[in-house]
Design an enzyme around this catalytic site. Structure first.
Site, PDB file in Angstrom:
ATOM      1  N   THR A 148     -46.164 -12.065  -3.604  1.00 23.77           N
ATOM      2  CA  THR A 148     -45.839 -13.459  -3.256  1.00 23.77           C
ATOM      3  C   THR A 148     -44.547 -13.726  -2.941  1.00 23.77           C
ATOM      4  OG1 THR A 148     -47.638 -14.096  -5.092  1.00 23.77           O
ATOM      5  CG2 THR A 148     -46.280 -15.928  -4.221  1.00 23.77           C
ATOM      6  N   GLY A 149     -44.339 -14.477  -1.703  1.00 24.82           N
ATOM      7  CA  GLY A 149     -43.126 -14.785  -1.381  1.00 24.82           C
ATOM      8  C   GLY A 149     -43.003 -16.469  -1.495  1.00 24.82           C
TER       9      GLY A 149
ATOM     10  N   ALA B 249     -45.248 -21.130  -0.791  1.00 27.79           N
ATOM     11  CA  ALA B 249     -45.503 -19.767  -1.020  1.00 27.79           C
ATOM     12  C   ALA B 249     -46.623 -19.239  -0.244  1.00 27.79           C
ATOM     13  CB  ALA B 249     -45.820 -19.760  -2.753  1.00 27.79           C
ATOM     14  N   ASP B 250     -46.638 -17.808  -0.328  1.00 30.87           N
ATOM     15  CA  ASP B 250     -47.583 -17.109   0.349  1.00 30.87           C
ATOM     16  C   ASP B 250     -47.839 -15.855  -0.556  1.00 30.87           C
ATOM     17  OD1 ASP B 250     -49.469 -16.905   2.645  1.00 30.87           O
ATOM     18  OD2 ASP B 250     -48.739 -15.057   2.693  1.00 30.87           O
ATOM     19  N   THR B 251     -49.189 -15.616  -0.673  1.00 25.62           N
ATOM     20  CA  THR B 251     -49.555 -14.335  -1.523  1.00 25.62           C
ATOM     21  C   THR B 251     -50.554 -13.392  -0.841  1.00 25.62           C
ATOM     22  OG1 THR B 251     -49.503 -15.795  -3.637  1.00 25.62           O
ATOM     23  CG2 THR B 251     -50.536 -13.604  -3.687  1.00 25.62           C
TER      24      THR B 251
END
Length: 193
Positions: A112-113, A76-78
């Site tokens: 978020t991805g 994840a990345d935010t």
């Protein structure tokens, strides 16, 4: 619940203690793993709301050569987006203070991805939440930065901390997304995995 995941060795590829805590609320066994040195750059002309998904997939790609048949890796990345500018983690205290001054009194977007990766498939999704900050004084911003040290948080703040109570007027979307992992959407995706 999520009995369909019993065949998998679920791994959360993240250093974030908040993501670990949020994933644990789903009550699925998982381990935390981390490969350091992943390039988190992105094309400058990329649409800002697509950046977290792009980076989550890059993080997943770092595990492709190590993945086993029964592994399920979650990355994840935010990011925080204000006026078409991305605010990631601050580099230092003054950077955090400056970011919070920019967010003060405005509505920003938290995106978020998330990528779910096995040896057989990949599923990716994004979640967006709008957050409205009240006007913050210099004293309030400095109090927060000095007492909560938000250097490991996108946009220099954690909504679950003091600043969430003192500054967030409203949110539209997932609260957990703002913390760093859209747990409901993740749960829905994992149900069909």
């Amino acid at each position: 619940m999520l009995n369909n995941l019993r065949e998998y060795n679920v791994m959360l590829a993240s250093k974030s203690p908040r993501r670990r805590e949020l994933l644990s609320t789903l009550r699925i066994p998982f381990t935390s793993i981390n490969i350091s040195g992943i390039d988190e750059s992105y094309p400058e002309d990329m649409v800002k709301t697509e950046v977290p998904l792009y980076i989550a997939n890059k993080k997943a790609d770092a595990y492709l050569s190590k993945i086993k048949d029964n592994d399920l890796i979650i990355t994840a990345d935010t990011v925080v987006i204000l006026e078409d500018q991305i605010y990631g983690k601050p580099a230092h205290r003054d950077d955090a203070v400056e970011m919070l001054h920019k967010l003060s009194g405005k509505t920003h977007k938290v995106v978020t991805g998330v990528c779910l990766l096995t040896s057989r498939c990949r599923k990716s999704f994004t979640t967006e939440t709008d957050v409205k900050f009240a006007e913050l004084s210099d004293k309030e911003i400095e109090y927060y930065v000095d007492n909560y040290m938000p250097l490991d948080k996108a946009g220099s703040y954690g909504i679950q901390e003091w600043i969430g109570s003192a500054a967030v007027e409203w949110i539209n979307g997932s609260f957990y997304n703002v913390i760093g992992l859209p747990v409901h959407q993740l749960y829905m995706e994992l149900k069909h995995f």
